[in-house]
Each structure stands twice: as C-alpha cells, then as structure tokens.
Design an enzyme around this catalytic site. Sequence first.
Site, short mmCIF file in Angstrom:
data_model
loop_
_atom_site.label_atom_id
_atom_site.label_comp_id
_atom_site.label_asym_id
_atom_site.label_seq_id
_atom_site.Cartn_x
_atom_site.Cartn_y
_atom_site.Cartn_z
N ARG A 118 -7.87 1.34 -0.64
CA ARG A 118 -7.93 -0.08 -0.30
C ARG A 118 -8.52 -0.90 -1.44
O ARG A 118 -8.11 -2.04 -1.68
CB ARG A 118 -8.74 -0.29 0.98
CG ARG A 118 -8.02 0.20 2.21
CD ARG A 118 -8.84 -0.07 3.46
NE ARG A 118 -8.99 -1.50 3.70
CZ ARG A 118 -8.07 -2.26 4.29
NH1 ARG A 118 -6.92 -1.74 4.66
NH2 ARG A 118 -8.30 -3.55 4.50
N ARG A 150 -1.09 -0.85 19.33
CA ARG A 150 -1.16 0.61 19.25
C ARG A 150 -2.14 1.16 20.28
O ARG A 150 -1.87 2.18 20.94
CB ARG A 150 -1.60 1.03 17.84
CG ARG A 150 -0.53 0.85 16.78
CD ARG A 150 -1.11 0.96 15.39
NE ARG A 150 -0.06 0.98 14.37
CZ ARG A 150 -0.28 0.81 13.07
NH1 ARG A 150 -1.52 0.59 12.63
NH2 ARG A 150 0.72 0.84 12.21
N GLY A 168 -0.16 -9.47 5.14
CA GLY A 168 -0.23 -8.58 3.98
C GLY A 168 -1.62 -7.98 3.81
O GLY A 168 -2.63 -8.70 3.87
N ARG A 193 0.84 -1.18 0.00
CA ARG A 193 0.00 0.00 0.00
C ARG A 193 0.88 1.24 0.00
O ARG A 193 1.64 1.47 0.92
CB ARG A 193 -0.90 0.00 1.24
CG ARG A 193 -1.85 1.18 1.31
CD ARG A 193 -2.62 1.16 2.61
NE ARG A 193 -3.57 2.26 2.69
CZ ARG A 193 -4.27 2.56 3.77
NH1 ARG A 193 -4.11 1.84 4.87
NH2 ARG A 193 -5.12 3.56 3.77
N HIS A 241 -8.80 -4.40 9.59
CA HIS A 241 -7.56 -3.64 9.76
C HIS A 241 -7.60 -2.48 8.78
O HIS A 241 -7.02 -2.51 7.70
CB HIS A 241 -6.35 -4.54 9.50
CG HIS A 241 -5.04 -3.82 9.59
ND1 HIS A 241 -4.63 -3.17 10.72
CD2 HIS A 241 -4.06 -3.62 8.67
CE1 HIS A 241 -3.45 -2.62 10.51
NE2 HIS A 241 -3.09 -2.87 9.26
N ASN A 258 -4.41 -8.21 -5.05
CA ASN A 258 -4.06 -9.27 -4.11
C ASN A 258 -4.91 -10.53 -4.20
O ASN A 258 -4.51 -11.58 -3.69
CB ASN A 258 -4.13 -8.73 -2.68
CG ASN A 258 -2.94 -7.86 -2.34
OD1 ASN A 258 -1.81 -8.33 -2.29
ND2 ASN A 258 -3.18 -6.58 -2.12
#
Length: 328
Positions: free
Chosen positions: A99, A163, A131, A93, A188, A106
């Site tokens: 996206r 995070r 990935g 990316r 994600h 992919n």
Amino acid sequence: MSKPARRVAVTGAAGQIAYSLLFRIARGDLLGDDQPVILQLLELPHALDALRGVVMELEDCAFPLLQSVEISDDPRVAFRDADYAMLVGSRPRGKGMERRDLLAANAAIFRSQGEALNEVANRQVKVLVVGNPANTNAWVARHYAPDLPADAITAMIRLDHNRAVSKLAARCGVTVDAVSRMAVWGNHSPTMFPDYRHALIDQQPAPMRVGDERWYLDTFIPEVARRGTAIIEARGASSAASAANAAIDQMRDWIRGSGGRWVSMSIVSGGEYGIPRGLMFGMPTICSEGRYRVVPDLEIDALARARIDASVAELVDEMQAVRAILAL
C-alpha cells in the site's frame, strides 16, 4: 416536463471498474429512472482512444436517460459543473504491491483532482473516491478542495460492507436482505473492522444467530478484510464488477437516502467514537435527503476499540507519509 440533466463525472473511465459502472449510471441505477444524465469522462491521454470505444458502446445502447457524453484528459474540463464525481482512476494495485507504494503514485493525482474540483465543480458536488488507497486519496483530494462543503468528499468502503453482509447471510443460510445494521469501520485495507455485534438477521441479534464467536474472530473478520487480496490472487486483477456495484450502492444511498438502513461510508471524522477529527474513516451511517449522519451511541467494547485503533494508526501513518510527499 423532464428534469434537467445531472452531470456525473467519472475518472479512469476506460478502466475495468468504469466499464461496469458507466452503463449502469446511464441506465438510471444511480439517480433513478426519470433523471437524465450527462457523463463527463476523464482519462489519461494514452487511453482516450479506448475511451472513445466505450463511448461508442454507450451510444449503441440507446439509453433514454443518457443525454450526452463528454470526454477529456483535463480534470478541469471533466469536472466542470459536475453534480457528482466518482474518482475511480488511480495507480492500480498489482499482485504483491504494498500500500505504501501506492501513496507516492497517487498523491499527485488526487492533489490535481482536488484542485480541479475546488475550481470548477458544482458547489454542492458529491464526490466518491473509489481508487485505492481510497481513504488517503480522499483525504488528499479534500485537502486541496477547501472551498467545497466539509462533507462533500467521501471514500468507498461499501464494497467491504457488502462483502460482510454476503458472508454473514451465507453463514446463516438467509438472503442478504435479511441482514441489517452491519457496520464496517476504518480503512479500506486489511485493518478494517467488519463489526457484526450490532447486526440483525431476521431481526434477531447476529451474534446469537451465529452462535460461534470463534467463527466471527477467526473466519469472518479476516476473510472479509482480505477478500480483495484473494480476488487479486485468483483473477490476477483487483475487483471490478463488485467494486462498481458498491460505488453505485454507496453514492445512490447518499443521494437518494438509505431508507433508514445502516450503510457503511468512509467519511471525514468529526471526532465520533474517539476517531481523530479530519481522518477519512469508515463508519456506519444513515443517509437521507442528500446527507449522511453517523449512527450514534453504539457500544464500543475492548475488541472493537482495538480494531478501530489499529485502523486509525494505519491511516494516521498514511496521512503523515502523504504530508511528507506533498510537503504539507
């Protein structure tokens, strides 16, 4: 007597994430300091020379646990008899990349890798898709690996979990080990939901310890969700070392247990919390004896429901787009 070596397959093995990942696996951070490993590394043909350089460095480290390293550009070679597979390689990316652009790039990759895992991997293989777009890539791989156990393929959301833990700890002036029961739901992507409503800080409820609902809504949630974008904008590339660390964390806890701690994983939904069955979705789990289970009976308030539903809608949209691409 030493243990038999375990085979760990890693894709995208000449890339930046793998460069931070492979040495830690070889050192024992994934499987333990008494478990020999065989690394089976997959790369594209044009990157094999670079991968040979990485192998030289692995050899030069003289890791006692590293029994051997094998490289290939064929997933049926790299995945043969693999006990664990970490699917790191994907179309990267870049800055400003949507996206949806990643989906078409992919889908074919993870179809091929799913088919190869189905054909040649250990029947009890554990697969972690790193990935991006990780959830949908994992859904594709799982679709093409019908002979593997239903829970064999997961996707990484541990980076978002880490995070969230780090940001909450910093806000409260504590170390990260004081934070427990963090949950990250969903994709994600910026729609994922870092949920601190059940979290504890030094065994005190996080909302009470923070004492600022506006910070939770206006700062914590959006900054955790957009951290990956912020890193891309700052360094011109996506997270590498922190992603590798999160991959180790998620796979290690799945294999060796989380010690009763909540750990967020993107797993195939069984319908928990109203999430559609079959969707690859981040949820809070507890891992033990090589299995994971979803944390049960959590209250889902109106805010959480709306956030979870937004991520569900995004993933359903991605899944439908991939179905069209692959003519499923």
